[in-house]
Motif scaffolding. Sequence first.
Motif, PDB file in Angstrom:
ATOM      1  N   SER A 129       5.795  -0.105   9.284  1.00 39.25           N
ATOM      2  CA  SER A 129       5.053   0.940   9.320  1.00 39.25           C
ATOM      3  C   SER A 129       4.556   1.527  10.773  1.00 39.25           C
ATOM      4  CB  SER A 129       3.867   1.103   8.566  1.00 39.25           C
ATOM      5  OG  SER A 129       2.873   0.053   8.895  1.00 39.25           O
TER       6      SER A 129
ATOM      7  N   SER B  15      -3.879  10.101   6.302  1.00 43.63           N
ATOM      8  CA  SER B  15      -3.307  10.593   4.756  1.00 43.63           C
ATOM      9  C   SER B  15      -1.982  10.673   4.691  1.00 43.63           C
ATOM     10  CB  SER B  15      -3.987  11.794   4.367  1.00 43.63           C
ATOM     11  OG  SER B  15      -3.559  12.373   3.020  1.00 43.63           O
TER      12      SER B  15
ATOM     13  N   VAL C 132      -0.244   7.248   4.919  1.00 43.61           N
ATOM     14  CA  VAL C 132      -0.479   6.402   3.699  1.00 43.61           C
ATOM     15  C   VAL C 132       0.687   7.237   2.549  1.00 43.61           C
ATOM     16  CG1 VAL C 132      -2.041   6.042   1.742  1.00 43.61           C
ATOM     17  CG2 VAL C 132      -2.527   5.867   4.110  1.00 43.61           C
ATOM     18  N   ASN C 133       0.686   8.566   2.616  1.00 47.50           N
ATOM     19  CA  ASN C 133       1.764   9.084   1.594  1.00 47.50           C
ATOM     20  C   ASN C 133       3.023   8.632   1.848  1.00 47.50           C
ATOM     21  OD1 ASN C 133      -0.384  10.164  -0.049  1.00 47.50           O
ATOM     22  ND2 ASN C 133      -0.309  12.361   1.081  1.00 47.50           N
ATOM     23  N   SER C 134       3.472   8.693   3.191  1.00 45.94           N
ATOM     24  CA  SER C 134       4.680   8.178   3.618  1.00 45.94           C
ATOM     25  C   SER C 134       5.106   6.912   3.162  1.00 45.94           C
ATOM     26  CB  SER C 134       5.314   8.611   4.944  1.00 45.94           C
ATOM     27  OG  SER C 134       4.509   7.675   5.805  1.00 45.94           O
ATOM     28  N   ARG C 135       4.085   6.016   3.198  1.00 45.82           N
ATOM     29  CA  ARG C 135       4.162   4.547   2.810  1.00 45.82           C
ATOM     30  C   ARG C 135       4.056   4.478   1.162  1.00 45.82           C
ATOM     31  NH1 ARG C 135       6.839   1.745   5.752  1.00 45.82           N
ATOM     32  NH2 ARG C 135       5.899  -0.163   5.179  1.00 45.82           N
ATOM     33  N   ARG C 136       4.201   5.520   0.505  1.00 45.80           N
ATOM     34  CA  ARG C 136       4.101   5.222  -0.839  1.00 45.80           C
ATOM     35  C   ARG C 136       5.076   4.372  -1.618  1.00 45.80           C
ATOM     36  NH1 ARG C 136       3.092  10.714  -4.039  1.00 45.80           N
ATOM     37  NH2 ARG C 136       1.085  10.561  -2.641  1.00 45.80           N
TER      38      ARG C 136
ATOM     39  N   VAL D 217       4.229   0.789  -0.896  1.00 49.61           N
ATOM     40  CA  VAL D 217       3.070   0.180  -1.546  1.00 49.61           C
ATOM     41  C   VAL D 217       3.297   0.019  -3.107  1.00 49.61           C
ATOM     42  CG1 VAL D 217       0.652   1.321  -2.334  1.00 49.61           C
ATOM     43  CG2 VAL D 217       1.374   1.408  -0.169  1.00 49.61           C
ATOM     44  N   ALA D 218       4.219   1.023  -3.689  1.00 50.59           N
ATOM     45  CA  ALA D 218       4.770   0.657  -4.951  1.00 50.59           C
ATOM     46  C   ALA D 218       5.603  -0.679  -5.074  1.00 50.59           C
ATOM     47  CB  ALA D 218       5.715   1.910  -5.471  1.00 50.59           C
TER      48      ALA D 218
END
Length: 122
Positions: free
Chosen positions: A12, A81, A84-88, A91-92
């Motif tokens: 990231s 934000s 974090v949303n682009s790394r969703r 994270v999943a």
Amino acid sequence: MRQLYRAEVRGSAGAWAAVSFTFVGLAFALALSLMVADTGMAAHTSGLLTLPEASSIFSMGYLNVVLCSLVGLSVVGSSTSLVVNSRRGSVARIALAGATPGQVVQTVMVQLAVVSIACSVA
């Protein structure tokens, strides 16, 4: 878990670069505003400006500090934000690999801590 944290930070790094530029830009804007305020007070104490002239420079510097803080915090928050949303997806995948929700949040917090430390050095 440390290997996972290192892999996540490496993966990231490009996305967090924008957040780090925002942090550094905010710090620069705040430092510049504080320098303007300090210049007004220094000019008054040395006798170069009268009190009304110096107070206008001083108050303008602190007004810039307040405005830079408000705008900067919203920009830092929205860019964080977005990252974090682009790394969703990542994270999943961590969650599907068996990580608890606390560990998933901790991976993002480790990334944010690394970015904050790197920006504080800059």
